[in-house]
Design an enzyme around this catalytic site. Sequence first.
Site, PDB file in Angstrom:
ATOM      1  N   GLY A  69       4.816 -50.418  -3.507  1.00 43.04           N
ATOM      2  CA  GLY A  69       4.628 -51.858  -3.416  1.00 43.04           C
ATOM      3  C   GLY A  69       5.435 -52.519  -4.525  1.00 43.04           C
ATOM      4  O   GLY A  69       5.882 -51.848  -5.463  1.00 43.04           O
ATOM      5  N   TYR A  85      -5.391 -57.114   4.699  1.00 40.10           N
ATOM      6  CA  TYR A  85      -4.684 -57.479   3.472  1.00 40.10           C
ATOM      7  C   TYR A  85      -4.493 -58.994   3.410  1.00 40.10           C
ATOM      8  O   TYR A  85      -3.882 -59.594   4.297  1.00 40.10           O
ATOM      9  CB  TYR A  85      -3.307 -56.797   3.403  1.00 40.10           C
ATOM     10  CG  TYR A  85      -3.339 -55.286   3.297  1.00 40.10           C
ATOM     11  CD1 TYR A  85      -4.512 -54.583   2.999  1.00 40.10           C
ATOM     12  CD2 TYR A  85      -2.185 -54.546   3.502  1.00 40.10           C
ATOM     13  CE1 TYR A  85      -4.522 -53.199   2.901  1.00 40.10           C
ATOM     14  CE2 TYR A  85      -2.185 -53.158   3.406  1.00 40.10           C
ATOM     15  CZ  TYR A  85      -3.360 -52.492   3.123  1.00 40.10           C
ATOM     16  OH  TYR A  85      -3.354 -51.117   3.038  1.00 40.10           O
ATOM     17  N   ASP A  89       4.470 -50.683   5.879  1.00 42.10           N
ATOM     18  CA  ASP A  89       3.041 -50.470   6.097  1.00 42.10           C
ATOM     19  C   ASP A  89       2.238 -51.679   5.637  1.00 42.10           C
ATOM     20  O   ASP A  89       2.472 -52.221   4.550  1.00 42.10           O
ATOM     21  CB  ASP A  89       2.578 -49.236   5.325  1.00 42.10           C
ATOM     22  CG  ASP A  89       1.094 -48.967   5.501  1.00 42.10           C
ATOM     23  OD1 ASP A  89       0.730 -48.348   6.512  1.00 42.10           O
ATOM     24  OD2 ASP A  89       0.302 -49.387   4.638  1.00 42.10           O
ATOM     25  N   LYS A 136       3.841 -48.402 -18.618  1.00 43.75           N
ATOM     26  CA  LYS A 136       3.845 -49.728 -19.265  1.00 43.75           C
ATOM     27  C   LYS A 136       2.502 -50.093 -19.877  1.00 43.75           C
ATOM     28  O   LYS A 136       2.416 -51.032 -20.674  1.00 43.75           O
ATOM     29  CB  LYS A 136       4.272 -50.799 -18.266  1.00 43.75           C
ATOM     30  CG  LYS A 136       3.325 -51.022 -17.103  1.00 43.75           C
ATOM     31  CD  LYS A 136       3.908 -52.050 -16.140  1.00 43.75           C
ATOM     32  CE  LYS A 136       3.045 -52.238 -14.899  1.00 43.75           C
ATOM     33  NZ  LYS A 136       3.669 -53.172 -13.938  1.00 43.75           N
ATOM     34  N   TRP A 178       0.021 -53.997   0.422  1.00 42.55           N
ATOM     35  CA  TRP A 178      -1.363 -54.122  -0.028  1.00 42.55           C
ATOM     36  C   TRP A 178      -1.388 -54.859  -1.372  1.00 42.55           C
ATOM     37  O   TRP A 178      -0.603 -54.573  -2.257  1.00 42.55           O
ATOM     38  CB  TRP A 178      -1.971 -52.722  -0.182  1.00 42.55           C
ATOM     39  CG  TRP A 178      -3.324 -52.688  -0.801  1.00 42.55           C
ATOM     40  CD1 TRP A 178      -4.388 -53.484  -0.511  1.00 42.55           C
ATOM     41  CD2 TRP A 178      -3.773 -51.781  -1.817  1.00 42.55           C
ATOM     42  NE1 TRP A 178      -5.476 -53.127  -1.280  1.00 42.55           N
ATOM     43  CE2 TRP A 178      -5.125 -52.091  -2.082  1.00 42.55           C
ATOM     44  CE3 TRP A 178      -3.173 -50.734  -2.517  1.00 42.55           C
ATOM     45  CZ2 TRP A 178      -5.881 -51.383  -3.038  1.00 42.55           C
ATOM     46  CZ3 TRP A 178      -3.917 -50.042  -3.455  1.00 42.55           C
ATOM     47  CH2 TRP A 178      -5.248 -50.362  -3.702  1.00 42.55           C
TER      48      TRP A 178
END
Length: 334
Positions: free
Chosen positions: A286, A54, A49, A215, A21
């Site tokens: 991801g 997307y 997945d 971060k 995604w």
Amino acid sequence: MEFRHLGHSGLKISEITYGNWITHGGQVEADAATACVRAALDAGITTFDTADVYAEGRAETVLGQALAGERRSGIEIFSKVYWPTGPGVNDRGLSRKHIMESIDGSLQRLGTDYLDLYQAHRYDYETPLEETMLAFADVVRSGKALYIGVSEWRAEEIRAGKELADEMGFPLVSNQPQYSALHRVIEAEVIPTSRELGISQIVFSPIAQGILTGKYLPGQPAPAGSRATDEKGGGANFIARWAGDDDVLTRVQELKPIAEDLGLSMAALAVAWVLTEENVAAAIIGASRPEQVVDNVEAAGVTLDADVKARIDEVLAPVAATDPALTVSPPKRP
């Protein structure tokens, strides 16, 4: 890598699943995306997945190309249907027409004869649930998908869908919700209902779109190249609710000593937190770079002691989302 059963089915999936995604076909070029998929495979991830929507289908194409040549029976490929895939009035939702056309499109783009799991990307208030579930039953009987799942459905919707699936004789085995130490809305209703029904969670955004990596610092601009700066791919929109909240960012920084004590990165700590929930079959990660895959996979097989989880929860409780009403599907169109 550890593997968990998907619901009460016999299917086992890697507890860390790779998803594309936002990244593939959008934020990340094809070569970099392929490198990330190779890193996932090298780390022992077997479950991947994606969804037809997307990057307007490009994500499925890129994933299919990256997995080309892999032994098909050695990997699990998931995709989804619901969101608009074209300009027509029937190019969205969970009507029989859209499901039947979308599964064929996904298979073609992915370069495979079947999906291991086909998921309803949202609940469709415009289509009778019976029509949707009968279409899914036919998808399974045709061999185009082995199992059926849903995504971001409420507890009562999951229950109604499972009752119909049982009557029609096909396996509804999973729900794919957002879940992280910052987004805990499924805990009150969805998880207890799913446990009762034999349905697992395959959760997305376990590191809260990158916020739980630490971060993003309070009072400072987002790091260059981070998701919060991704206006083109839409990443900035999804992360805005946390990235702009200094209270959230300050509390996340308090997790660093916990991660250091365990010898984990902040990202791995966040993924491990999600995997402490037994109803979670897998956490979807991801990546835009292979090293991010390697970092997140540190969570595989990690067991957080109850006191460690309690420390994390105590830090984040004041800013964590818990309201079950936050699980919503789009209403009927006017």
